[in-house]
Design a protein around this motif. Structure first.
Motif, PDB file in Angstrom:
ATOM      1  N   THR A  97       0.800  -1.328   0.279  1.00 25.99           N
ATOM      2  CA  THR A  97      -0.171  -0.101   0.042  1.00 25.99           C
ATOM      3  C   THR A  97       0.915   1.336   0.135  1.00 25.99           C
ATOM      4  O   THR A  97       1.940   1.249   0.599  1.00 25.99           O
ATOM      5  N   THR A  98       0.250   2.260  -0.750  1.00 27.58           N
ATOM      6  CA  THR A  98       1.059   3.493  -0.589  1.00 27.58           C
ATOM      7  C   THR A  98       0.447   4.468   0.314  1.00 27.58           C
ATOM      8  O   THR A  98       0.644   5.632   0.551  1.00 27.58           O
ATOM      9  N   SER A  99      -0.442   4.053   1.254  1.00 25.92           N
ATOM     10  CA  SER A  99      -0.984   4.759   2.203  1.00 25.92           C
ATOM     11  C   SER A  99      -0.107   4.767   3.348  1.00 25.92           C
ATOM     12  O   SER A  99       0.240   3.702   4.123  1.00 25.92           O
ATOM     13  N   ALA A 100       0.242   5.734   4.080  1.00 25.16           N
ATOM     14  CA  ALA A 100       1.014   6.004   5.208  1.00 25.16           C
ATOM     15  C   ALA A 100       0.527   5.140   6.432  1.00 25.16           C
ATOM     16  O   ALA A 100       0.997   4.787   7.374  1.00 25.16           O
ATOM     17  N   THR A 101      -0.803   5.395   6.516  1.00 21.66           N
ATOM     18  CA  THR A 101      -1.610   5.158   7.813  1.00 21.66           C
ATOM     19  C   THR A 101      -2.052   3.695   7.785  1.00 21.66           C
ATOM     20  O   THR A 101      -2.202   3.122   8.781  1.00 21.66           O
ATOM     21  N   ALA A 102      -2.033   2.973   6.501  1.00 24.59           N
ATOM     22  CA  ALA A 102      -2.431   1.483   6.472  1.00 24.59           C
ATOM     23  C   ALA A 102      -1.107   0.508   6.329  1.00 24.59           C
ATOM     24  O   ALA A 102      -1.560  -0.661   6.767  1.00 24.59           O
ATOM     25  N   GLY A 103      -0.042   0.855   5.890  1.00 28.03           N
ATOM     26  CA  GLY A 103       0.955   0.038   5.572  1.00 28.03           C
ATOM     27  C   GLY A 103       1.835  -0.112   7.002  1.00 28.03           C
ATOM     28  O   GLY A 103       1.475   0.151   7.778  1.00 28.03           O
ATOM     29  N   VAL A 104       2.947  -0.807   6.681  1.00 30.48           N
ATOM     30  CA  VAL A 104       4.013  -1.163   7.606  1.00 30.48           C
ATOM     31  C   VAL A 104       5.347  -0.364   7.271  1.00 30.48           C
ATOM     32  O   VAL A 104       5.436   0.142   6.261  1.00 30.48           O
ATOM     33  N   PRO A 105       6.258  -0.030   8.310  1.00 29.61           N
ATOM     34  CA  PRO A 105       7.337   0.580   7.832  1.00 29.61           C
ATOM     35  C   PRO A 105       7.928   0.303   6.581  1.00 29.61           C
ATOM     36  O   PRO A 105       8.161  -0.949   6.657  1.00 29.61           O
ATOM     37  N   GLY A 106       8.300   1.087   5.678  1.00 31.09           N
ATOM     38  CA  GLY A 106       8.826   0.972   4.561  1.00 31.09           C
ATOM     39  C   GLY A 106       8.249   0.564   3.310  1.00 31.09           C
ATOM     40  O   GLY A 106       8.579   0.189   2.324  1.00 31.09           O
ATOM     41  N   LEU A 156      -8.194  -8.778  12.182  1.00 32.88           N
ATOM     42  CA  LEU A 156      -8.733  -7.602  12.815  1.00 32.88           C
ATOM     43  C   LEU A 156      -7.411  -6.833  13.652  1.00 32.88           C
ATOM     44  O   LEU A 156      -7.540  -5.998  13.797  1.00 32.88           O
ATOM     45  N   ILE A 157      -6.962  -7.957  14.355  1.00 29.55           N
ATOM     46  CA  ILE A 157      -5.649  -7.163  15.165  1.00 29.55           C
ATOM     47  C   ILE A 157      -4.466  -6.810  14.246  1.00 29.55           C
ATOM     48  O   ILE A 157      -4.200  -5.673  14.466  1.00 29.55           O
ATOM     49  N   TYR A 158      -4.188  -7.364  13.407  1.00 26.63           N
ATOM     50  CA  TYR A 158      -3.307  -6.900  12.462  1.00 26.63           C
ATOM     51  C   TYR A 158      -3.503  -5.638  11.719  1.00 26.63           C
ATOM     52  O   TYR A 158      -2.887  -4.680  11.603  1.00 26.63           O
ATOM     53  N   GLY A 159      -4.945  -5.548  11.249  1.00 22.16           N
ATOM     54  CA  GLY A 159      -5.250  -4.464  10.514  1.00 22.16           C
ATOM     55  C   GLY A 159      -5.785  -3.324  11.421  1.00 22.16           C
ATOM     56  O   GLY A 159      -6.275  -2.284  10.839  1.00 22.16           O
ATOM     57  N   GLY A 160      -6.067  -3.624  12.745  1.00 25.51           N
ATOM     58  CA  GLY A 160      -6.804  -2.757  13.601  1.00 25.51           C
ATOM     59  C   GLY A 160      -8.340  -2.385  13.252  1.00 25.51           C
ATOM     60  O   GLY A 160      -8.967  -1.621  13.483  1.00 25.51           O
ATOM     61  N   GLY A 161      -8.928  -3.510  12.774  1.00 22.82           N
ATOM     62  CA  GLY A 161     -10.141  -3.641  11.995  1.00 22.82           C
ATOM     63  C   GLY A 161     -10.530  -2.505  10.814  1.00 22.82           C
ATOM     64  O   GLY A 161     -11.632  -2.262  10.628  1.00 22.82           O
ATOM     65  N   LYS A 162      -9.362  -1.937  10.284  1.00 21.75           N
ATOM     66  CA  LYS A 162      -9.487  -0.843   9.169  1.00 21.75           C
ATOM     67  C   LYS A 162      -9.125  -1.703   7.955  1.00 21.75           C
ATOM     68  O   LYS A 162      -8.282  -2.511   7.756  1.00 21.75           O
ATOM     69  N   PRO A 163      -9.753  -1.122   6.816  1.00 22.59           N
ATOM     70  CA  PRO A 163      -9.152  -1.623   5.467  1.00 22.59           C
ATOM     71  C   PRO A 163      -7.993  -1.089   5.056  1.00 22.59           C
ATOM     72  O   PRO A 163      -7.522  -0.126   5.720  1.00 22.59           O
ATOM     73  N   VAL A 164      -7.236  -1.682   4.279  1.00 25.18           N
ATOM     74  CA  VAL A 164      -6.007  -1.322   3.508  1.00 25.18           C
ATOM     75  C   VAL A 164      -6.121  -0.898   2.140  1.00 25.18           C
ATOM     76  O   VAL A 164      -6.396  -1.733   1.389  1.00 25.18           O
ATOM     77  N   PRO A 165      -6.174   0.466   2.166  1.00 24.90           N
ATOM     78  CA  PRO A 165      -6.408   1.002   0.429  1.00 24.90           C
ATOM     79  C   PRO A 165      -4.949   1.209  -0.110  1.00 24.90           C
ATOM     80  O   PRO A 165      -3.992   1.004   0.300  1.00 24.90           O
ATOM     81  N   ALA A 166      -5.407   1.767  -1.326  1.00 24.74           N
ATOM     82  CA  ALA A 166      -4.355   2.319  -2.143  1.00 24.74           C
ATOM     83  C   ALA A 166      -3.195   1.131  -2.699  1.00 24.74           C
ATOM     84  O   ALA A 166      -2.018   1.488  -2.150  1.00 24.74           O
ATOM     85  N   LEU A 167      -3.549   0.261  -3.019  1.00 24.26           N
ATOM     86  CA  LEU A 167      -2.402  -0.648  -3.336  1.00 24.26           C
ATOM     87  C   LEU A 167      -1.677  -0.280  -4.708  1.00 24.26           C
ATOM     88  O   LEU A 167      -2.302   0.501  -5.460  1.00 24.26           O
ATOM     89  N   THR A 168      -0.482  -0.750  -4.840  1.00 23.63           N
ATOM     90  CA  THR A 168       0.439  -0.421  -5.859  1.00 23.63           C
ATOM     91  C   THR A 168      -0.197  -1.243  -7.261  1.00 23.63           C
ATOM     92  O   THR A 168      -0.679  -2.201  -7.210  1.00 23.63           O
ATOM     93  N   PRO A 169       0.263  -0.521  -8.382  1.00 25.52           N
ATOM     94  CA  PRO A 169      -0.360  -0.811  -9.707  1.00 25.52           C
ATOM     95  C   PRO A 169       0.294  -2.456  -9.886  1.00 25.52           C
ATOM     96  O   PRO A 169      -0.560  -3.110 -10.408  1.00 25.52           O
TER      97      PRO A 169
END
Length: 334
Positions: A97-106, A156-169
C-alpha cells in the motif's frame, strides 16, 4: 423363463449404462442446460463482456474450491478458508500500500515480497490445521472451525479493524491485469487447475490421496504415510486460500477485514456439486471447476433476470442437498 430374461444388462440403453453416463457426464450436462436456459432467458448472458465477468467472479471461488477438493478427497473439510482469505489479503496488502496510515514501515515493498508474504500466511494457517488434524487426530471440523475464528481475529488485530487501501499498480496487476487479453484471475485459476489435475491424476501423491480417502486403514497397511498425506492436503488448501485472498485484494484495490465471509460455503458447494464425495476417495478436480462455474453462472444469471440475491442462497442450498443425496444413492449402490 422368457427370452427377455437372457438379455444382457450392459447394452447402450441399460440402466447400468445410463447410471454410469449420468455419474460421468451429468455435471457437464447440467452446466450446459443451465447455460442454455439463461441464454434464452436473457439476451445479454452470452455477450463477451458478461462471459468475462462470470469467469472473473468464478476465479476466486474456483481456486478455493480446488484446494478444498484435496481436503475432501481425504474425508476432511476446511471451514477456515474464508478467514484465511481475509488474513492473507490484509497482510499482503499492508506491504503493497502507498497509504502511510495503512501500511507497515517501509511500505510499499516490491509486489513479489507482498505476494510471498500473503502466500506464506495462507500456507502457515494450513500447516497449523494440518498438524492438528494429522498429529493429534482432532476432527477436521473442529480444527478448521477453530482456525476460522483465529484467522479472523488475527485479521482484525493486524489491520486494527480497518481496510488497507491504495495498493500499488504492480500488486493490483494479479487482479486487474491480463495476458493476451485473458484476465489474470482467470489465468491463475487455469494454472491452478492444470497443476492440480496433474497432481491428482499423474502422480503417486495423487493416487495416495485417493487411497487415503477411500480406505485410510488399507492405505496405512499398504505402506502409505496417511499422516503425511493428511498434513499436506491442508497445507495445499491453506496456500490456495492465501492466493485467493491476494487475488481478491488486488481485484478490489483494497483489503477489507470482513473479506471472505462465507467463502468456505461456496467452495464446499462447488466441490460437492462437482461430484466429489464427502465420504472421500471419489471426485475429480474437473468436476469441481464445473461446479464453481455452475455457481457463478447461476448467480450471474439470476442477477441479469433481476431476481433478488436471497433466492440465490436458496437455490445454492438446494443444489448442495441434491448433490449430497445423489452421492448417498451412489454409495448405497442404488
Amino acid at each position: 423363463m422368457s427370452l427377455t430374461d437372457n438379455k444382457p444388462t450392459t447394452g447402450w440403453f441399460s440402466s447400468d449404462r445410463r447410471r454410469l453416463l449420468i455419474q460421468e457426464y451429468g455435471i457437464f450436462l447440467a452446466f450446459l442446460l443451465l447455460s442454455v436456459i439463461l441464454s434464452v432467458s436473457n439476451e445479454y448472458f452470452l455477450t463477451a463482456g458478461n462471459i468475462s465477468n462470470v469467469l472473473l467472479q468464478t476465479s476466486i471461488n474456483g481456486v478455493l474450491a480446488i484446494g478444498m477438493t484435496f481436503v475432501i478427497l481425504t474425508r476432511g473439510i476446511d471451514l477456515s478458508v474464508g478467514s484465511v482469505v481475509a488474513f492473507a489479503g490484509i497482510v499482503s496488502a499492508s506491504l503493497a500500500t502507498t497509504s502511510a496510515t495503512a501500511g507497515v514501515p517501509g511500505a510499499p515493498y516490491p509486489a513479489l515480497i507482498a505476494l510471498a508474504a500473503g502466500f506464506a500466511v495462507g500456507l502457515a494457517c494450513g500447516v497449523v490445521v494440518g498438524f492438528i488434524v494429522s498429529r493429534f487426530a482432532v476432527p477436521a471440523f473442529v480444527a478448521t472451525l477453530g482456525m476460522l475464528s483465529a484467522a479472523r481475529g488475527l485479521t482484525l488485530i493486524y489491520g486494527g479493524g480497518k481496510p488497507v487501501p491504495a495498493l500499488t499498480p504492480e500488486f493490483r496487476w494479479i487482479g486487474t491485469g491480463n495476458i493476451l487479453g485473458v484476465p489474470m484471475p482467470v489465468v491463475i485459476l487455469a494454472v491452478v487447475f492444470i497443476v492440480s489435475w496433474w497432481i491428482l491424476n499423474r502422480t503417486r501423491f495423487g493416487r495416495y490421496i485417493y487411497a487415503v480417502g477411500g480406505n485410510p486403514h488399507a492405505a496405512k497397511t499398504s505402506g502409505i504415510n496417511v499422516t503425511r498425506i493428511r498434513f499436506v492436503v491442508y497445507c495445499i488448501s491453506g496456500a490456495l486460500a492465501g492466493l485467493a485472498g491476494m487475488m481478491l485484494s488486488a481485484r478490489t484495490g483494497s483489503a477489507l477485514p470482513q473479506a471472505g465471509i462465507a467463502y468456505e460455503l461456496d467452495a464446499i458447494a462447488a466441490v460437492v456439486i462437482g461430484g466429489t464425495s464427502l465420504s472421500g476417495g471419489v471426485g475429480r478436480v474437473t468436476g469441481t471447476l464445473i461446479g464453481a462455474l455452475i455457481i457463478g453462472v447461476m448467480n450471474n444469471g439470476l442477477d441479469l433476470l433481476g431476481i433478488q440475491s436471497y433466492y440465490q442462497q436458496v437455490l445454492k442450498g438446494a443444489l448442495i442437498v441434491g448433490a449430497v443425496m445423489l452421492d448417498q444413492k451412489r454409495n448405497q449402490g442404488l
